[in-house]
Motif scaffolding. Structure first.
Motif, PDB file in Angstrom:
ATOM      1  N   PRO A  39      77.037  41.869  30.196  1.00 47.76           N
ATOM      2  CA  PRO A  39      75.759  42.102  30.870  1.00 47.76           C
ATOM      3  C   PRO A  39      74.886  40.856  30.832  1.00 47.76           C
ATOM      4  N   ILE A  40      74.018  40.743  31.817  1.00 49.26           N
ATOM      5  CA  ILE A  40      73.054  39.655  31.847  1.00 49.26           C
ATOM      6  C   ILE A  40      71.891  40.024  30.943  1.00 49.26           C
ATOM      7  N   SER A  41      71.540  39.151  30.025  1.00 50.66           N
ATOM      8  CA  SER A  41      70.472  39.457  29.077  1.00 50.66           C
ATOM      9  C   SER A  41      69.359  38.428  29.213  1.00 50.66           C
ATOM     10  N   GLY A  42      68.292  38.677  28.469  1.00 48.07           N
ATOM     11  CA  GLY A  42      67.204  37.712  28.421  1.00 48.07           C
ATOM     12  C   GLY A  42      66.188  37.841  29.520  1.00 48.07           C
ATOM     13  N   ALA A  43      66.208  38.933  30.288  1.00 45.77           N
ATOM     14  CA  ALA A  43      65.230  39.120  31.351  1.00 45.77           C
ATOM     15  C   ALA A  43      63.973  39.786  30.799  1.00 45.77           C
ATOM     16  N   THR A  44      62.873  39.632  31.545  1.00 45.37           N
ATOM     17  CA  THR A  44      61.623  40.310  31.224  1.00 45.37           C
ATOM     18  C   THR A  44      61.416  41.404  32.269  1.00 45.37           C
ATOM     19  N   ILE A  45      61.379  42.644  31.802  1.00 48.37           N
ATOM     20  CA  ILE A  45      61.379  43.799  32.710  1.00 48.37           C
ATOM     21  C   ILE A  45      60.136  44.650  32.460  1.00 48.37           C
ATOM     22  N   LEU A  46      59.475  45.029  33.545  1.00 49.20           N
ATOM     23  CA  LEU A  46      58.333  45.938  33.473  1.00 49.20           C
ATOM     24  C   LEU A  46      58.806  47.352  33.809  1.00 49.20           C
ATOM     25  N   VAL A  47      58.529  48.303  32.906  1.00 47.94           N
ATOM     26  CA  VAL A  47      58.810  49.716  33.150  1.00 47.94           C
ATOM     27  C   VAL A  47      57.477  50.402  33.414  1.00 47.94           C
ATOM     28  N   ALA A  48      57.249  50.817  34.653  1.00 50.31           N
ATOM     29  CA  ALA A  48      56.006  51.486  35.038  1.00 50.31           C
ATOM     30  C   ALA A  48      56.303  52.961  35.223  1.00 50.31           C
ATOM     31  N   ASP A  49      55.915  53.787  34.242  1.00 50.35           N
ATOM     32  CA  ASP A  49      56.250  55.202  34.241  1.00 50.35           C
ATOM     33  C   ASP A  49      55.218  55.931  33.388  1.00 50.35           C
ATOM     34  N   ASP A  50      54.706  57.068  33.877  1.00 51.31           N
ATOM     35  CA  ASP A  50      53.694  57.789  33.107  1.00 51.31           C
ATOM     36  C   ASP A  50      54.298  58.742  32.084  1.00 51.31           C
ATOM     37  N   SER A  51      55.627  58.872  32.048  1.00 55.83           N
ATOM     38  CA  SER A  51      56.287  59.749  31.090  1.00 55.83           C
ATOM     39  C   SER A  51      56.640  58.983  29.824  1.00 55.83           C
ATOM     40  N   ALA A  52      56.091  59.414  28.687  1.00 48.84           N
ATOM     41  CA  ALA A  52      56.359  58.731  27.418  1.00 48.84           C
ATOM     42  C   ALA A  52      57.838  58.807  27.058  1.00 48.84           C
ATOM     43  N   GLY A  53      58.464  59.966  27.290  1.00 46.89           N
ATOM     44  CA  GLY A  53      59.879  60.107  26.982  1.00 46.89           C
ATOM     45  C   GLY A  53      60.735  59.186  27.814  1.00 46.89           C
ATOM     46  N   SER A  54      60.443  59.098  29.089  1.00 49.71           N
ATOM     47  CA  SER A  54      61.201  58.215  29.970  1.00 49.71           C
ATOM     48  C   SER A  54      61.018  56.755  29.566  1.00 49.71           C
ATOM     49  N   ARG A  55      59.786  56.382  29.240  1.00 56.53           N
ATOM     50  CA  ARG A  55      59.541  54.989  28.816  1.00 56.53           C
ATOM     51  C   ARG A  55      60.337  54.655  27.560  1.00 56.53           C
ATOM     52  N   GLU A  56      60.383  55.606  26.618  1.00 60.41           N
ATOM     53  CA  GLU A  56      61.118  55.333  25.382  1.00 60.41           C
ATOM     54  C   GLU A  56      62.605  55.159  25.636  1.00 60.41           C
ATOM     55  N   VAL A  57      63.183  56.055  26.436  1.00 60.83           N
ATOM     56  CA  VAL A  57      64.624  55.974  26.711  1.00 60.83           C
ATOM     57  C   VAL A  57      64.952  54.680  27.449  1.00 60.83           C
ATOM     58  N   LEU A  58      64.208  54.381  28.501  1.00 62.58           N
ATOM     59  CA  LEU A  58      64.469  53.162  29.268  1.00 62.58           C
ATOM     60  C   LEU A  58      64.238  51.926  28.414  1.00 62.58           C
ATOM     61  N   GLY A  59      63.168  51.943  27.614  1.00 59.08           N
ATOM     62  CA  GLY A  59      62.863  50.787  26.775  1.00 59.08           C
ATOM     63  C   GLY A  59      63.949  50.527  25.758  1.00 59.08           C
ATOM     64  N   ARG A  60      64.419  51.579  25.086  1.00 59.49           N
ATOM     65  CA  ARG A  60      65.479  51.403  24.093  1.00 59.49           C
ATOM     66  C   ARG A  60      66.755  50.892  24.734  1.00 59.49           C
ATOM     67  N   PHE A  61      67.080  51.470  25.882  1.00 57.72           N
ATOM     68  CA  PHE A  61      68.321  51.065  26.543  1.00 57.72           C
ATOM     69  C   PHE A  61      68.251  49.613  26.998  1.00 57.72           C
ATOM     70  N   LEU A  62      67.166  49.218  27.647  1.00 56.97           N
ATOM     71  CA  LEU A  62      67.050  47.846  28.148  1.00 56.97           C
ATOM     72  C   LEU A  62      66.948  46.849  27.006  1.00 56.97           C
ATOM     73  N   THR A  63      66.265  47.219  25.932  1.00 58.51           N
ATOM     74  CA  THR A  63      66.176  46.332  24.771  1.00 58.51           C
ATOM     75  C   THR A  63      67.553  46.131  24.150  1.00 58.51           C
ATOM     76  N   SER A  64      68.356  47.189  24.115  1.00 58.74           N
ATOM     77  CA  SER A  64      69.715  47.062  23.562  1.00 58.74           C
ATOM     78  C   SER A  64      70.583  46.138  24.410  1.00 58.74           C
ATOM     79  N   GLN A  65      70.196  45.933  25.676  1.00 61.42           N
ATOM     80  CA  GLN A  65      70.921  45.016  26.556  1.00 61.42           C
ATOM     81  C   GLN A  65      70.408  43.583  26.438  1.00 61.42           C
ATOM     82  N   GLY A  66      69.444  43.349  25.548  1.00 63.20           N
ATOM     83  CA  GLY A  66      68.943  41.990  25.317  1.00 63.20           C
ATOM     84  C   GLY A  66      67.742  41.604  26.147  1.00 63.20           C
TER      85      GLY A  66
END
Length: 565
Positions: free
Chosen positions: A152-179
């Motif tokens: 996978p390509i790592s080292g990017a800076t990604i903005l997650v714009a979502d009003d759901s706290a659960g969705s933000r946590e899942v997406l954040g953990r997953f993307l962080t695990s990808q670097g």
């Protein structure tokens, strides 16, 4: 759907109750508890809203009501499926945990199927079109061996714009695990504020958010010209094709309907980042990777040329023609590539712009496209680093090519036009003007001045930190009328005997320039006794002798006219 929700909640409870009392909680405990809560959320929504008399009579239900409920349900399902995938991917789990999580995922997919079968209403909501055609993306994708092996390509800076706290946590953990570095926004307006504050490689954008919906955010990003170089993937519980079409027409590159398979998300994110990196690699021909990324995000800095003060360096490899004649093209290219690669690394180390290779010569500049107040220092340090790299190159190549590798370096500082000096069809970043021409001539002057590294007084005067140098002469180069002082750069330390050589040479030069030729000759004679191989001293002595042999010194001009380029 009620039965599936009850089954998911029960499976989560089985896992939670199986943890012995007094035992340290496993790492998956928190995720399974959130899965249980999300399943209960689905159960309550179905029991308290969907199963009411109001929803049992279709003529009483608005499309907006049903779409809103479907959006909430998809949010819960995203939370459940995302956390299941995270737990299963993050580390090896016991077989019982894997079985229960697999069962939960099967029930969640069954809920998605129920939602997809019941799309009967169309209603507008703050500019969002709610259509009924089924989504084209599937929840899971088969991956062949090549796809699985692709890093996978790592080292990017990604903005997650979502009003759901659960969705933000899942997406954040997953993307962080990808670097990746992940930044969050909970409203549309906050997302725009984040984009104004920093640069992002990618934005994951929900459509239904407070203050501004996703389409309004897209419209604002397009007006700010951000979408040309920042990719947007829409992630939403609004699963209609019309929303996907509208979003992509407004500038998004993709649309993923919740709940999202994280493997599919990873593939889409990597595809977007690969497109980003291709453009950055094109710019990296000239700039450091960091600057290439910055310019990719801010192309306006390259769009138009401008006049700015820069320091320009030319480096030429001596003896190229001799090596080419003796050893043929194959060995010559290998040697040349190694030497130019080493010189380029020295330039990049000082964050210079690698402008061009011309045969056995490389050109670089500092001071543009971004401001570098110490551009003269960086150019001089690069020249010293180039010379310092030669022993290692010679250890590798001298025996093979039959003689040592040597270089000559010329540096000048001044105003130049910088920008695209190519064509609209073929981009080439560089500099034009007298400053560049003089830098090239100074590099050519090395062979006449018998020096390895020369810089003009324009460069020396702009140094913020002194660098050891010796003023050699005031010269006039071909096709440039204004004379300029040249200085020899030296990587000496405080105890080096070179400092005595510099002091006495510059004293002799001053005597020469004031037409005190006999005093200059006497001092140079003593200096050459101690430094018989110093090329600049031998050259100055020859100029002194020439003046002494003249019968009349009237009209003496200390400026040295170079005999060639």
């Amino acid at each position: 759907m009620e039965e599936h929700a009850d089954a998911m909640s029960s499976a989560a409870q089985i896992l939670l109750h199986a943890i012995p009392e007094g035992q340290e909680l496993p790492v998956w405990h928190r995720d399974v508890e959130r899965i249980r809560q999300a399943a209960l959320g689905i159960y309550r929504l179905v029991r308290e809203r969907l199963a009411t008399e109001h929803f049992m009579q279709p003529h009483l239900v608005s499309g907006e009501d049903l779409q809103g409920l479907r959006h909430e349900l998809r949010g819960f399902l995203q939370n459940i499926l995302g956390r299941c995938q995270l737990v299963l991917e993050e580390e090896e789990q016991p077989e019982t945990v894997q079985c229960e999580l697999t069962s939960i995922m099967e029930h969640a997919h069954a809920c998605v199927t129920v939602l997809d079968r019941n799309r009967d209403y169309i209603a507008p909501e703050r500019g969002i079109d709610l259509a009924i055609s089924p989504p084209t993306a599937k929840l899971t994708l088969p991956f062949d061996d090549e796809e699985e092996a692709r890093a996978p390509i790592s080292g990017a800076t990604i903005l997650v714009a979502d009003d759901s706290a659960g969705s933000r946590e899942v997406l954040g953990r997953f993307l962080t695990s990808q670097g990746h570095e992940v930044v969050f926004a909970t409203t549309g307006r906050e997302a725009l504020d984040r984009v104004d504050e920093m640069d992002f490689d990618l934005i994951l954008l929900d459509l239904v958010m407070p203050e501004m919906n996703g389409f309004e955010v897209l419209r604002a990003l397009r007006l700010r010209r951000k979408l040309r170089y920042t990719f947007v993937i829409i992630i939403s519980g609004l699963d209609a094709n019309a929303n996907a079409i509208r979003g992509i027409e407004m500038g998004a590159v993709d649309f993923l309907a919740r709940p999202i398979d994280l493997r599919l998300l990873r593939a889409r994110v990597n595809a977007c980042l690969e497109r980003q990196r291709l453009r950055e690699r094109e710019l990296a021909q000239y700039f450091t990777p960091e600057l290439a990324r910055h310019l990719h995000r801010h192309p306006e800095q390259l769009a138009a040329g401008r006049r700015v003060e820069v320091s320009v360096l030319f480096c030429d490899i001596s003896g190229f023609s001799r090596v080419s004649e003796r050893h043929g093209p194959e060995r010559t290219i290998r040697w040349l590539s190694d030497v130019l690669g080493t010189m380029s690394a020295c330039i990049m180390e000082e964050e210079g712009v690698l402008v061009d290779f011309t045969g056995d010569q490389v050109m670089a500049l500092w001071g543009a496209p971004h401001h570098q107040p110490d551009h003269a220092d960086r150019a001089c340090r690069t020249a010293l680093a180039m010379q310092a790299s030669l022993p290692e190159l010679n250890e590798k190549w001298q025996q093979e090519i039959g003689h040592p590798t040597e270089i000559s370096v010329g540096i000048n500082t001044g105003d130049a036009y910088v920008g695209n000096i190519g064509t609209p069809q073929k981009f080439k970043y560089g500099a034009l003007g007298n400053t560049v021409n003089l830098a090239s001539r100074i590099q050519g002057a090395c062979k006449y001045a018998r020096a390895r590294m020369l810089a003009t007084s324009n460069t020396i005067e702009r140094l913020t930190v002194p660098i050891f140098s010796r003023r050699l002469a005031r010269i006039r180069v071909n096709n440039i009328n204004a004379p300029v002082y040249i200085h020899e750069l030296e990587g000496a330390d405080q105890t080096d005997p070179w400092h005595r050589l510099r002091t006495e040479y510059e004293t002799a030069l001053q005597l020469f320039e004031t037409a005190e030729f006999r005093k200059a000759s006497s001092l140079l004679g003593q200096l050459l006794d101690d430094y018989p191989d110093d090329g600049p001293s031998l050259l100055l002595m020859s100029r002194v002798v020439d003046e002494l042999l003249k019968k009349n010194s009237e009209g003496f001009d200390p400026v040295w006219e170079l005999p060639g380029k």
